[in-house]
Design a protein around this motif. Sequence first.
Motif, PDB file in Angstrom:
ATOM      1  N   VAL A  19       4.164  -7.525   2.883  1.00  0.00           N
ATOM      2  CA  VAL A  19       2.726  -7.208   3.200  1.00  0.00           C
ATOM      3  C   VAL A  19       1.867  -8.517   2.799  1.00  0.00           C
ATOM      4  O   VAL A  19       1.892  -8.989   1.919  1.00  0.00           O
ATOM      5  CB  VAL A  19       2.163  -5.908   2.324  1.00  0.00           C
ATOM      6  CG1 VAL A  19       0.822  -5.796   2.627  1.00  0.00           C
ATOM      7  CG2 VAL A  19       2.956  -4.529   2.616  1.00  0.00           C
ATOM      8  N   ARG A  20       1.172  -8.696   3.935  1.00  0.00           N
ATOM      9  CA  ARG A  20       0.560 -10.073   3.894  1.00  0.00           C
ATOM     10  C   ARG A  20      -1.036  -9.933   3.020  1.00  0.00           C
ATOM     11  O   ARG A  20      -1.631  -8.987   3.322  1.00  0.00           O
ATOM     12  CB  ARG A  20      -0.080 -10.600   4.941  1.00  0.00           C
ATOM     13  CG  ARG A  20      -0.849 -12.096   5.059  1.00  0.00           C
ATOM     14  CD  ARG A  20      -1.047 -12.555   6.307  1.00  0.00           C
ATOM     15  NE  ARG A  20      -2.053 -11.730   7.248  1.00  0.00           N
ATOM     16  CZ  ARG A  20      -2.718 -12.258   8.357  1.00  0.00           C
ATOM     17  NH1 ARG A  20      -2.411 -13.504   8.772  1.00  0.00           N
ATOM     18  NH2 ARG A  20      -3.618 -11.260   8.636  1.00  0.00           N
ATOM     19  N   GLN A  21      -1.121 -10.632   2.062  1.00  0.00           N
ATOM     20  CA  GLN A  21      -2.489 -10.581   1.163  1.00  0.00           C
ATOM     21  C   GLN A  21      -3.186 -11.774   1.545  1.00  0.00           C
ATOM     22  O   GLN A  21      -2.708 -13.130   1.730  1.00  0.00           O
ATOM     23  CB  GLN A  21      -2.041 -10.869  -0.356  1.00  0.00           C
ATOM     24  CG  GLN A  21      -0.898  -9.802  -1.022  1.00  0.00           C
ATOM     25  CD  GLN A  21      -1.420  -8.415  -0.642  1.00  0.00           C
ATOM     26  OE1 GLN A  21      -2.412  -8.012  -0.896  1.00  0.00           O
ATOM     27  NE2 GLN A  21      -0.416  -7.404  -0.375  1.00  0.00           N
ATOM     28  N   ARG A  22      -4.594 -11.784   2.098  1.00  0.00           N
ATOM     29  CA  ARG A  22      -5.326 -12.753   2.515  1.00  0.00           C
ATOM     30  C   ARG A  22      -6.755 -12.642   2.342  1.00  0.00           C
ATOM     31  O   ARG A  22      -7.034 -11.523   2.368  1.00  0.00           O
ATOM     32  CB  ARG A  22      -4.886 -13.061   3.971  1.00  0.00           C
ATOM     33  CG  ARG A  22      -5.725 -14.015   4.630  1.00  0.00           C
ATOM     34  CD  ARG A  22      -5.236 -14.122   6.242  1.00  0.00           C
ATOM     35  NE  ARG A  22      -5.700 -15.584   6.964  1.00  0.00           N
ATOM     36  CZ  ARG A  22      -7.030 -15.718   7.308  1.00  0.00           C
ATOM     37  NH1 ARG A  22      -7.800 -14.446   7.196  1.00  0.00           N
ATOM     38  NH2 ARG A  22      -7.412 -16.681   7.734  1.00  0.00           N
ATOM     39  N   LYS A  23      -7.420 -13.657   2.045  1.00  0.00           N
ATOM     40  CA  LYS A  23      -8.910 -13.627   2.007  1.00  0.00           C
ATOM     41  C   LYS A  23      -9.303 -14.852   2.013  1.00  0.00           C
ATOM     42  O   LYS A  23      -8.675 -16.004   1.820  1.00  0.00           O
ATOM     43  CB  LYS A  23      -9.193 -12.988   0.582  1.00  0.00           C
ATOM     44  CG  LYS A  23     -10.734 -12.531   0.390  1.00  0.00           C
ATOM     45  CD  LYS A  23     -11.089 -11.831  -0.859  1.00  0.00           C
ATOM     46  CE  LYS A  23     -12.551 -11.466  -0.727  1.00  0.00           C
ATOM     47  NZ  LYS A  23     -12.872 -10.739  -2.183  1.00  0.00           N
ATOM     48  N   LEU A  53       7.744   3.565  -1.833  1.00  0.00           N
ATOM     49  CA  LEU A  53       7.096   4.759  -0.815  1.00  0.00           C
ATOM     50  C   LEU A  53       6.803   4.146   0.524  1.00  0.00           C
ATOM     51  O   LEU A  53       7.249   4.593   1.585  1.00  0.00           O
ATOM     52  CB  LEU A  53       6.102   5.629  -1.294  1.00  0.00           C
ATOM     53  CG  LEU A  53       5.362   6.624  -0.634  1.00  0.00           C
ATOM     54  CD1 LEU A  53       6.359   7.608  -0.102  1.00  0.00           C
ATOM     55  CD2 LEU A  53       4.417   7.219  -1.373  1.00  0.00           C
ATOM     56  N   CYS A  54       5.714   3.227   0.433  1.00  0.00           N
ATOM     57  CA  CYS A  54       5.334   2.725   1.585  1.00  0.00           C
ATOM     58  C   CYS A  54       6.424   1.892   2.333  1.00  0.00           C
ATOM     59  O   CYS A  54       6.386   2.054   3.793  1.00  0.00           O
ATOM     60  CB  CYS A  54       4.062   1.540   1.307  1.00  0.00           C
ATOM     61  SG  CYS A  54       2.677   2.443   0.508  1.00  0.00           S
ATOM     62  N   GLU A  55       7.084   1.114   1.947  1.00  0.00           N
ATOM     63  CA  GLU A  55       8.411   0.385   2.400  1.00  0.00           C
ATOM     64  C   GLU A  55       9.255   1.368   3.105  1.00  0.00           C
ATOM     65  O   GLU A  55       9.459   1.391   4.356  1.00  0.00           O
ATOM     66  CB  GLU A  55       9.115  -0.503   1.406  1.00  0.00           C
ATOM     67  CG  GLU A  55       8.280  -1.792   0.959  1.00  0.00           C
ATOM     68  CD  GLU A  55       8.988  -2.391   0.115  1.00  0.00           C
ATOM     69  OE1 GLU A  55       9.897  -1.764  -0.469  1.00  0.00           O
ATOM     70  OE2 GLU A  55       8.995  -3.640   0.146  1.00  0.00           O
ATOM     71  N   SER A  56       9.486   2.710   2.398  1.00  0.00           N
ATOM     72  CA  SER A  56      10.543   3.595   3.250  1.00  0.00           C
ATOM     73  C   SER A  56       9.887   4.323   4.248  1.00  0.00           C
ATOM     74  O   SER A  56      10.408   4.503   5.585  1.00  0.00           O
ATOM     75  CB  SER A  56      10.744   4.544   1.963  1.00  0.00           C
ATOM     76  OG  SER A  56      11.511   5.748   2.510  1.00  0.00           O
ATOM     77  N   ARG A  57       8.549   4.595   4.115  1.00  0.00           N
ATOM     78  CA  ARG A  57       7.805   5.083   5.365  1.00  0.00           C
ATOM     79  C   ARG A  57       7.711   4.299   6.439  1.00  0.00           C
ATOM     80  O   ARG A  57       7.896   4.830   7.601  1.00  0.00           O
ATOM     81  CB  ARG A  57       6.336   5.465   4.818  1.00  0.00           C
ATOM     82  CG  ARG A  57       5.498   6.042   5.717  1.00  0.00           C
ATOM     83  CD  ARG A  57       5.838   7.564   6.418  1.00  0.00           C
ATOM     84  NE  ARG A  57       4.934   7.897   7.225  1.00  0.00           N
ATOM     85  CZ  ARG A  57       5.241   9.098   8.281  1.00  0.00           C
ATOM     86  NH1 ARG A  57       6.294   9.549   8.222  1.00  0.00           N
ATOM     87  NH2 ARG A  57       3.985   9.374   9.138  1.00  0.00           N
ATOM     88  N   ILE A  77      -1.376   1.278   5.658  1.00  0.00           N
ATOM     89  CA  ILE A  77      -0.694   1.142   4.484  1.00  0.00           C
ATOM     90  C   ILE A  77      -1.064  -0.225   3.774  1.00  0.00           C
ATOM     91  O   ILE A  77      -1.026  -0.262   2.524  1.00  0.00           O
ATOM     92  CB  ILE A  77       0.728   1.191   4.830  1.00  0.00           C
ATOM     93  CG1 ILE A  77       1.103   2.801   5.070  1.00  0.00           C
ATOM     94  CG2 ILE A  77       1.686   0.767   3.623  1.00  0.00           C
ATOM     95  CD1 ILE A  77       2.695   3.056   5.404  1.00  0.00           C
ATOM     96  N   LYS A  78      -1.354  -1.293   4.385  1.00  0.00           N
ATOM     97  CA  LYS A  78      -1.786  -2.613   3.828  1.00  0.00           C
ATOM     98  C   LYS A  78      -2.998  -2.518   3.184  1.00  0.00           C
ATOM     99  O   LYS A  78      -3.127  -2.831   2.113  1.00  0.00           O
ATOM    100  CB  LYS A  78      -1.967  -3.563   4.975  1.00  0.00           C
ATOM    101  CG  LYS A  78      -0.738  -4.118   5.438  1.00  0.00           C
ATOM    102  CD  LYS A  78      -1.028  -4.877   6.666  1.00  0.00           C
ATOM    103  CE  LYS A  78       0.088  -5.882   7.198  1.00  0.00           C
ATOM    104  NZ  LYS A  78      -0.123  -6.924   8.260  1.00  0.00           N
ATOM    105  N   LYS A  79      -3.939  -1.633   3.562  1.00  0.00           N
ATOM    106  CA  LYS A  79      -5.066  -1.079   2.854  1.00  0.00           C
ATOM    107  C   LYS A  79      -4.916  -0.423   1.515  1.00  0.00           C
ATOM    108  O   LYS A  79      -5.630  -0.703   0.575  1.00  0.00           O
ATOM    109  CB  LYS A  79      -6.045  -0.399   3.700  1.00  0.00           C
ATOM    110  CG  LYS A  79      -6.870  -1.175   5.109  1.00  0.00           C
ATOM    111  CD  LYS A  79      -7.975  -0.722   5.318  1.00  0.00           C
ATOM    112  CE  LYS A  79      -7.637   0.527   6.290  1.00  0.00           C
ATOM    113  NZ  LYS A  79      -8.824   1.209   6.699  1.00  0.00           N
TER     114      LYS A  79
END
Length: 321
Positions: A19-23, A53-57, A77-79
């Motif tokens: 998951v990319r984290q960016r700002k 859970l998120c990765e499995s989904r 899911i990223k949010k």
Amino acid sequence: MTVFRHQGKWAWEFWVNKVRQRKSGYATKLEAKMAEADARKNLKLMNSDFISLCESRLRDLQERRTSKYFKENKALIKKLILVWGNKKSVARKDVDDYLSGVAKKSHYVANKELRFIKALFNHGVERDLLSGNPAEKIKFFPIARNKKYIPPQEDIDKVFNYCTEEQRSYLLAIITTMARISELNKLKWEDIHDDYLILRTRKSKNSDLTERIIPINETLKKVISSMPKIGEYLFCHPDGKPYYYRSKFLKKACERAGVKEFGYHALRHYGASKLAGSGVAITDIQALLGHQRPTTTDIYLQSIRQSLIGAMKNLEVKSPI
């Protein structure tokens, strides 16, 4: 390099669990570096169970659902990871608080995200990753249903005058099958038989393709016989590949015909209303449209059904005046 220049400002970016984290928007490089360090520190406290859970989904969605549905869920899911990732557990209040913020902007978007969130936690329950679904009892936000625009026959006739023969065939196929664009674009020659064709869609609670049989009338027969067999699909590009996008030819045809703009989906409403006006039972219309619930079909039926007109005649009384 995780800190970089972006549109005249400084930004940071790194990946955690795919998951990319960016700002961005920092005035100096030092400010961006300090913000990145804080972000990394906070992410170390993330709930590994929720991340799993998120990765499995996402893996399940990528294997079983359409790319569009997968991308929509991935964006949400990223949010959610940023909002709930550092919590020991996600409770109903957490879901309520998040959705309330979304609902302030749009009830429609909040309901759509609630469906995704319910499905996310149900995925965990079904696989014994969670003991319960915190969003299970949350109700959807009320939405005022706008009346669907159904183009009159004369407007459709005018639009046909500004379409090519292939474009007219495409529109007639929508009207005579009441198919969704995604279904029609993927209709193969092998799914077309002498007196019926088979449409397939994934628009259901499960991830399996569902089929429905559509009888072929004389108009549809002419449409099918007029189409060249370039590839395996009824409607396709010159290279044989199926249509995967909605061409803008209908919008342009409406403009040239000088009629109120309508889309392809409006032709499904048009077909359903014509059937209802002819007295066809709502259960039959529901089956042809591929709806799971008759309440959804009712949205399509804005003309007064003949059965209702007949029913109201039973209430007629001889006027004393």
